[in-house]
Design a protein around this motif. Structure first.
Motif, PDB file in Angstrom:
ATOM      1  N   ARG A 203       9.667 -25.272  21.807  1.00 11.50           N
ATOM      2  CA  ARG A 203       8.211 -25.175  21.753  1.00 11.50           C
ATOM      3  C   ARG A 203       7.796 -24.681  20.367  1.00 11.50           C
ATOM      4  N   LEU A 204       6.910 -25.420  19.737  1.00 14.68           N
ATOM      5  CA  LEU A 204       6.493 -25.085  18.388  1.00 14.68           C
ATOM      6  C   LEU A 204       5.526 -23.910  18.351  1.00 14.68           C
ATOM      7  N   ILE A 237      11.787 -21.227  21.534  1.00 15.23           N
ATOM      8  CA  ILE A 237      10.737 -21.375  20.541  1.00 15.23           C
ATOM      9  C   ILE A 237      11.340 -21.944  19.266  1.00 15.23           C
ATOM     10  N   LEU A 238      10.683 -22.952  18.717  1.00 14.95           N
ATOM     11  CA  LEU A 238      11.054 -23.523  17.426  1.00 14.95           C
ATOM     12  C   LEU A 238       9.946 -23.157  16.446  1.00 14.95           C
ATOM     13  N   TRP A 239      10.256 -22.288  15.502  1.00 17.60           N
ATOM     14  CA  TRP A 239       9.249 -21.785  14.570  1.00 17.60           C
ATOM     15  C   TRP A 239       9.119 -22.689  13.356  1.00 17.60           C
ATOM     16  N   PHE A 240       7.875 -22.929  12.920  1.00 16.96           N
ATOM     17  CA  PHE A 240       7.628 -23.576  11.634  1.00 16.96           C
ATOM     18  C   PHE A 240       6.829 -22.592  10.787  1.00 16.96           C
ATOM     19  N   LEU A 241       7.293 -22.337   9.588  1.00 21.70           N
ATOM     20  CA  LEU A 241       6.708 -21.303   8.736  1.00 21.70           C
ATOM     21  C   LEU A 241       6.591 -21.810   7.314  1.00 21.70           C
ATOM     22  N   GLU A 242       5.526 -21.390   6.630  1.00 17.08           N
ATOM     23  CA  GLU A 242       5.385 -21.750   5.222  1.00 17.08           C
ATOM     24  C   GLU A 242       4.900 -20.540   4.440  1.00 17.08           C
ATOM     25  N   ASN A 243       5.450 -20.383   3.249  1.00 18.38           N
ATOM     26  CA  ASN A 243       5.196 -19.232   2.403  1.00 18.38           C
ATOM     27  C   ASN A 243       4.245 -19.617   1.286  1.00 18.38           C
ATOM     28  N   GLY A 262      10.586  -8.979  18.096  1.00 15.57           N
ATOM     29  CA  GLY A 262      10.923  -9.845  19.222  1.00 15.57           C
ATOM     30  C   GLY A 262      10.421 -11.263  19.111  1.00 15.57           C
ATOM     31  N   TRP A 263       9.827 -11.623  17.978  1.00 13.86           N
ATOM     32  CA  TRP A 263       9.290 -12.976  17.830  1.00 13.86           C
ATOM     33  C   TRP A 263      10.382 -14.040  17.846  1.00 13.86           C
ATOM     34  N   PHE A 264      11.595 -13.675  17.491  1.00 12.96           N
ATOM     35  CA  PHE A 264      12.669 -14.667  17.436  1.00 12.96           C
ATOM     36  C   PHE A 264      13.575 -14.645  18.660  1.00 12.96           C
ATOM     37  N   GLU A 265      13.148 -13.949  19.719  1.00 10.30           N
ATOM     38  CA  GLU A 265      13.934 -13.992  20.954  1.00 10.30           C
ATOM     39  C   GLU A 265      13.876 -15.405  21.530  1.00 10.30           C
ATOM     40  N   ASN A 266      15.025 -15.910  21.961  1.00  9.10           N
ATOM     41  CA  ASN A 266      15.155 -17.275  22.476  1.00  9.10           C
ATOM     42  C   ASN A 266      14.605 -18.292  21.472  1.00  9.10           C
ATOM     43  N   CYS A 267      14.972 -18.093  20.219  1.00 14.14           N
ATOM     44  CA  CYS A 267      14.574 -18.998  19.137  1.00 14.14           C
ATOM     45  C   CYS A 267      15.664 -20.035  18.932  1.00 14.14           C
ATOM     46  N   SER A 268      15.272 -21.306  18.847  1.00 15.06           N
ATOM     47  CA  SER A 268      16.262 -22.377  18.682  1.00 15.06           C
ATOM     48  C   SER A 268      16.474 -22.759  17.221  1.00 15.06           C
ATOM     49  N   ILE A 270      14.444 -22.434  12.870  1.00 15.41           N
ATOM     50  CA  ILE A 270      13.258 -22.198  12.041  1.00 15.41           C
ATOM     51  C   ILE A 270      13.136 -23.330  11.031  1.00 15.41           C
ATOM     52  N   LEU A 271      11.914 -23.841  10.906  1.00 15.05           N
ATOM     53  CA  LEU A 271      11.585 -24.864   9.922  1.00 15.05           C
ATOM     54  C   LEU A 271      10.738 -24.201   8.840  1.00 15.05           C
ATOM     55  N   PHE A 272      11.165 -24.294   7.596  1.00 13.27           N
ATOM     56  CA  PHE A 272      10.417 -23.698   6.491  1.00 13.27           C
ATOM     57  C   PHE A 272       9.818 -24.797   5.618  1.00 13.27           C
ATOM     58  N   GLY A 273       8.541 -24.645   5.297  1.00 12.97           N
ATOM     59  CA  GLY A 273       7.877 -25.607   4.440  1.00 12.97           C
ATOM     60  C   GLY A 273       8.228 -25.423   2.970  1.00 12.97           C
ATOM     61  N   ARG A 274       7.955 -26.451   2.195  1.00 18.20           N
ATOM     62  CA  ARG A 274       8.081 -26.340   0.742  1.00 18.20           C
ATOM     63  C   ARG A 274       7.171 -25.237   0.235  1.00 18.20           C
ATOM     64  N   SER A 275       7.532 -24.630  -0.890  1.00 16.90           N
ATOM     65  CA  SER A 275       6.685 -23.565  -1.421  1.00 16.90           C
ATOM     66  C   SER A 275       6.850 -23.442  -2.927  1.00 16.90           C
ATOM     67  N   ALA A 276       5.715 -23.208  -3.598  1.00 18.86           N
ATOM     68  CA  ALA A 276       5.753 -22.910  -5.024  1.00 18.86           C
ATOM     69  C   ALA A 276       5.954 -21.418  -5.255  1.00 18.86           C
TER      70      ALA A 276
END
Length: 339
Positions: A203-204, A237-243, A262-268, A270-276
């Motif tokens: 779940r995203l 949970i599948l996290w998508f994050l960008e910095n 606890g945000w990463f409990e049962n985490c499958s 992490i997807l990280f976006g491109r970043s400058a």
């Protein structure tokens, strides 16, 4: 259960500025975005906050919240798209009325992700991390950006597939937009910490990590309660994050904070976006951060994906069930609108 709005043809777009508004010098640019959307068959209604900007915000917090609440509760407005992000959206969260919200899409990224993640966590209403309103003012949209309409017209129980972009924009040139607004000059290359093909699903949830981190410990960032109330107990949970602006040690501190909260409990994964951003501190690089997270969590890390402040952007739906595959620098995101 997750609730998914449905974007209808000739939808009415409500544009409000819960974070930053548009300063007078850029009003013509914003008006062009309104005209483009109307040419495409949408009806556009703009709030007063859109046209003002002072003290790093469009208006005082209660004014921004009141206008947002009005649009959220108005069943004639089908989708809310802020002009762009900003800095201080979190000021309005205590004034948002979660009890009168009508099911409708909210689309955006950057600071808007504070509102979107909080809405999904508290209400189970799916929200869409994707393009900003001003970024659809071109003669046309690139293939990746243009998918926002198809994604938001996906029906409950159906799926929608998106592909990684061919090229991305390294640097903004606001004063010299191309016909599709962006300057897509750099070859897109999705990467994995393992260096191998990866498949991950769940779940995203996600957004701009600089700002959503401030929901931790508040009534608007209760991931555990969201999982208990709206998901099946075994769904990861599948996290998508960008910095946007953090250096590598600030990013690392934030990710550890998320883990301890606890945000990463049962985490499958992490997807990280491109970043400058992601500036190294000493010899500590962002690749080191990703490696540390892989070791901490024991899950795949995929990075440099189409998400964040180096467009174009895949439209990621908070609450949707996604399957992401990456191989040889290319990626696919299959989102299932699973209740």
């Amino acid at each position: 259960m997750i609730r998914y709005p449905m974007l209808k043809e000739s939808a009415k777009i409500g544009v409000t500025a819960p974070s930053s508004g548009v300063p007078p010098v850029l009003h013509n640019m914003f008006k062009q975005a309104c005209e483009r959307m109307e040419q495409r068959g949408f009806e556009v209604t703009c709030g007063d906050t859109v046209w003002t900007q002072s003290k790093a915000k469009s208006a005082p917090a209660k004014v921004r919240a009141a206008e947002l609440n009005k649009m959220l509760s108005n069943n004639e407005i089908d989708i809310i798209i802020p002009p762009w992000g900003g800095e201080l959206l979190i000021e309005i969260m205590e004034h948002v009325d979660f009890t009168t919200i009508q099911d409708k899409w909210i689309l955006g990224y950057s600071d808007t992700s504070v509102l979107m993640l909080a809405l999904t966590l508290k209400t189970g209403l799916a929200t869409a991390n994707g393009t900003n309103f001003v970024d659809v003012r071109g003669e046309y949209s690139d293939e990746t950006t243009a998918m926002w309409e198809k994604v938001l017209r996906t029906k409950v129980g159906e799926s929608v597939l998106q592909h990684s972009s061919e090229k991305y924009q390294k640097k903004w040139q606001h004063d010299a937009p191309t016909p599709c607004v962006f300057h897509l000059t750099e070859k897109t290359n999705w990467k994995t910490v393992s260096g191998a093909k990866e498949k991950v699903e769940g779940r995203l949830l996600g957004g701009c990590i600089d700002v959503i981190r401030h929901l931790i410990g508040t009534p608007f960032g209760d991931v555990a309660q969201f999982r208990k109330q709206f998901l099946n107990s075994d769904e990861p949970i599948l996290w998508f994050l960008e910095n946007c602006e953090m250096n590598t040690t600030d990013l690392r501190r934030t990710l550890v904070h998320m883990k301890l909260a606890g945000w990463f409990e049962n985490c499958s994964g992490i997807l990280f976006g491109r970043s400058a951003a992601n500036e190294p501190v000493g010899d500590y690089t962002v690749e080191d951060v990703y490696q540390d997270m892989t070791e901490d969590l024991g899950v795949p890390i995929i990075y440099d994906i189409d998400c964040g402040h180096q467009p174009p952007q895949i439209t990621f739906v908070n609450g949707a069930y996604a399957k992401v595959e990456v191989e040889n620098g290319r990626g696919t995101v299959l989102q299932h609108f699973k209740a």
